[in-house]
Design an enzyme around this catalytic site. Structure first.
Site, mmCIF file in Angstrom:
data_model
loop_
_atom_site.group_PDB
_atom_site.id
_atom_site.type_symbol
_atom_site.label_atom_id
_atom_site.label_comp_id
_atom_site.label_asym_id
_atom_site.label_seq_id
_atom_site.Cartn_x
_atom_site.Cartn_y
_atom_site.Cartn_z
ATOM 1 N N HIS A 196 -5.967 -0.056 5.227
ATOM 2 C CA HIS A 196 -4.853 -0.262 4.300
ATOM 3 C C HIS A 196 -3.656 -0.882 5.034
ATOM 4 O O HIS A 196 -3.141 -1.930 4.639
ATOM 5 C CB HIS A 196 -4.468 1.088 3.678
ATOM 6 N N GLU A 197 -3.250 -0.237 6.110
ATOM 7 C CA GLU A 197 -2.084 -0.750 6.845
ATOM 8 C C GLU A 197 -2.376 -2.125 7.431
ATOM 9 O O GLU A 197 -1.498 -2.982 7.502
ATOM 10 C CB GLU A 197 -1.656 0.225 7.951
ATOM 11 N N HIS B 39 -1.662 -4.751 4.929
ATOM 12 C CA HIS B 39 -0.232 -5.104 4.928
ATOM 13 C C HIS B 39 0.062 -6.019 6.117
ATOM 14 O O HIS B 39 0.809 -6.984 6.014
ATOM 15 C CB HIS B 39 0.634 -3.847 5.087
ATOM 16 N N HIS C 41 -0.892 -9.550 5.597
ATOM 17 C CA HIS C 41 0.068 -10.184 4.691
ATOM 18 C C HIS C 41 1.279 -10.696 5.490
ATOM 19 O O HIS C 41 1.755 -11.808 5.289
ATOM 20 C CB HIS C 41 0.513 -9.143 3.659
HETATM 21 ZN ZN LIG Z 1 0.699 0.470 1.489
#
Ligand SMILES: [Zn+2]
Length: 693
Positions: free
Chosen positions: A467-468, A471, A474
């Site tokens: 998940h991290e 990010h 991105h």
């Molecule tokens: Zn998040």
């Protein structure tokens, strides 16, 4: 639409020297950047000749902002991961000055006019999409920071902003302090049920606290071990109580967040009204993808409806398991314990058997292989100054050229705030004759290495890491070269969780799992029985989890749309009402979850916690294309990178999504990814999610 790729050379990366940076220097660095920034806006000319001059001044300010963001970024990062009384004081002292500066900036009429002048000039169409988007977003944000306010209202806005930043910081400190202030030594009888690895962790914690035997703290890995494994039901309740009363009136009074929450909500409401909004929720939605508070509430309630039937079955299963353990009524401190027992029996899935196959170094290198295949990049560890011996630094390159860098700080330790996050400390940006490369911090609170074994991760920790890292991708793979729209900057907050939740899907894929698993002692990937058990348990309790997320999201929206702002008692009342409306798991009267809900009281999720569910629709639907075209399909990977990751905030979130999928987002994939493929009642699920235009 893809951002024009600049032909400027990429700058070499120079990194902060974390070994040498003292608190005084950190403070000095921020102050001098602030001073420079202040000077810049004070000297801003009253009259501008033309749009060209306006553009140049805006460009100058971006540079000042770039410097300020980085210097503040280092200080606030260390305040979060290496907290001490000293750094906390410096941080807290700078907050009001920083807040004042941003208020001045956001209300600067001359600067606002400069932006408008550029937007209205013929030169605007000649700017690249990132530059255009940055100007459009800035003009929107001036309105949201009170550029139109005059006199007393203007001054009041500034006071509110400064006070709010102080309150958020204190809220967060209370949670950290309350978490660290509590611990409990455990005797052998109390360790009954805990696996060897958890006992090892608790013994290590005792050593770190200069005690003998085993010690459990409220750090998440230790807390979770007790809640999942301790056979002693009273002990589980003791820990549960300590955890859910942190920073409340039921815990140590010096860390009580009750009054802070009340004041935060009052000030947010007052600020929203000053700016012409009905309530803070409406103000929050003004810069988000979702069209209105009512539509978000409806979206959440619809989701709760979909989750209810599966959740009821899951609760019945828990109740049945409880009876088998002589527990009459399932209590909140039983759920993790019973869930583990069910997984073991129904799916033959044991986290303890699984963990040895997920040593952190193997998982990390597998994760890198996955994104390397998806996006055609390479990742390599590099030497760099670090702030803790467990921190690692890596660089991302493409076609042999370094394009970004990032740090991993993954394990729980004292002095570090809980949870996991990515922070983009340096943004991609066009600086005078080159492109400044983006740098990110990715932080977790995973179970640390115990003894001389590598850290062995649970599958949940794996999901969080991915998940991290989503990010991170991105932020790091952005091609927008204007600081305000690079990476996650300028992206509607309720779409920010798209790249992160998207990345989680790879932790459920067989081929990906073969890349991220290898026994830490034997050269052996995940055996098929364990793999099948893991995959079979994928949808375990997705109904209950969804109801829980909806509960948090509705609570957040409701306290931010209640006028006048609720006091502490009313906050509790609103939470109780939401629970009555959507929750089916039992709770207890002393639960003060809200007092440590840092996401909304100390983070960026105020009237925005719904973003997780909102963006999960987008993430699921985006992943659906990979399911059709192949999870490692490099062309699909490139399409996602170009349409979503590269553009950052330079293309609005819905358009970016549509550029990737070729249509509006749909809910079907999310339902399928929760194991409710045909809808819980058997009807085909083909709802379309309404989205902002
Ligand atoms: Zn998040």
């Amino acid at each position: 639409m893809t951002t024009a790729v600049s032909s400027l050379p990429l700058a070499t990366i120079d990194l902060p020297d974390f070994n040498q940076l003292g608190v005084d220097e950190l403070k000095q660095n921020v102050h001098s950047a602030l001073q420079q920034a202040q000077q810049q806006i004070e000297q801003f000319p009253e009259q501008l000749h033309d749009a060209q001059q306006a553009l140049e001044l805006i460009f100058e300010l971006d540079h000042v902002e770039n410097q300020l963001q980085q210097r503040w970024g280092v200080l606030s990062h260390l305040n979060a991961v290496k907290n001490s009384a000293e750094i906390r004081q410096v941080y807290q002292d700078i907050l009001p000055v920083l807040s004042d500066y941003y208020t001045q900036l956001g209300q600067h009429k001359g600067l606002y006019q400069a932006y408008q002048m550029v937007q209205a000039s013929p030169a605007f169409t000649g700017l690249n999409p990132a530059q255009q988007a940055a100007i459009n977003l800035a003009i929107r944000d001036f309105k949201l920071t009170g550029v139109a306010l005059e006199g007393e209202a203007k001054a009041r806005y500034g006071k509110i902003s400064a006070r709010l930043s102080e309150l958020s910081s204190t809220f967060s400190n209370h949670v950290l302090d309350a978490t660290q202030a509590w611990s409990m030594p455990l005797d052998d009888a109390q360790l009954q049920g805990l696996p060897e690895s958890s006992i090892g962790l608790l013994k290590q914690l005792a050593e770190q606290h200069k005690q003998t035997g085993a010690l459990a703290t409220l750090d998440f890995p230790a807390y979770l071990a007790i809640m999942t494994y301790a056979d002693d039901r009273n002990l589980r309740e003791t820990f549960y109580r300590a955890y859910v009363t942190r920073a409340s009136e039921l815990g140590d009074p010096q860390f009580d967040n009750s009054e802070l929450m009340q004041e935060i909500l009052q000030l947010r409401q007052e600020m929203a009204e000053l700016l012409g909004f009905k309530d803070y929720a409406e103000y929050s939605l003004a810069s988000k993808m979702a069209p209105s508070v009512d539509e978000v509430k409806q979206f959440l309630l619809d989701l709760a409806d979909k989750a209810r039937v599966p959740a009821q079955k899951e609760l019945a299963q828990l109740q049945q398991e409880a009876s088998a353990h002589g527990i009459e009524q399932v209590a909140p401190w039983d759920t993790a314990y019973l869930a583990e027992k069910i997984k073991l029996r129904e799916y033959k899935l044991s986290q303890e058997e699984l963990k040895p196959y997920f040593p952190a170094p193997v998982v990390i290198s597998g994760l890198f292989k996955i994104v390397e295949r998806l996006y055609g990049i390479q990742i390599e560890e590099k030497q760099a100054p670090i702030w803790n011996s467990n921190v690692h630094y890596y660089e991302v390159s493409e076609y042999g050229e370094v394009i970004a860098g990032f740090y991993f700080d993954l394990f729980a330790r004292s002095g570090k705030r809980g949870g996991a996050w990515m922070s983009g400390f340096r943004s991609r940006m066009k600086i005078r004759n080159a492109i400044q490369l983006p740098i990110a911090f990715m932080v977790g609170n995973f179970t640390p290495p115990v003894g001389n074994r590598p850290a062995l991760l649970t599958h949940d920790e794996l999901v969080t890491l991915f998940h991290e890292f989503g990010h991170g991708m991105h932020h790091l793979l952005t091609e927008a070269d204007v600081i305000h729209v690079a990476g996650t900057h300028g992206v509607a907050w309720d779409a920010v969780e798209l790249p992160s939740q998207f990345m989680e899907f790879w932790t459920w894929d067989e081929e990906a799992l073969s890349l991220i698993s290898r026994h830490f002692e034997r050269e052996e990937t995940l055996p098929s029985e364990l793999l099948n058990a893991l995959l079979a348990a994928r949808y375990f309790q997705t109904g209950l989890q969804t109801l829980r997320q909806v509960e948090f999201a509705l609570f957040d929206l409701n306290i931010h749309s209640t006028v006048p702002a609720p006091d502490t008692l009313q906050i509790q009342q609103i939470l109780n009402e939401v629970r009555q409306q959507v929750a089916i798991l039992p709770t207890v009267a002393y639960n003060r979850f809200q007092h440590s809900f840092s996401h909304i009281f100390a983070g960026g999720y105020a009237a925005g916690y719904y973003s997780y569910k909102w963006a999960e629709v987008l993430a699921s639907d985006a992943f659906d294309r990979f399911e059709q075209e192949g999870l490692f399909n490099a062309e699909t990977g490139k399409a996602f990178r170009d349409a979503v990751l590269a553009v950052g905030g330079s293309v609005d979130a819905l358009t970016a999504f549509k550029n990737f999928r070729g249509r509006e987002p749909q809910l079907d994939a999310l339902l399928r990814h929760n194991g409710w493929s045909n809808g819980p009642d058997g009807s085909p699920a083909s709802d379309s999610v309404s989205t902002a235009g």
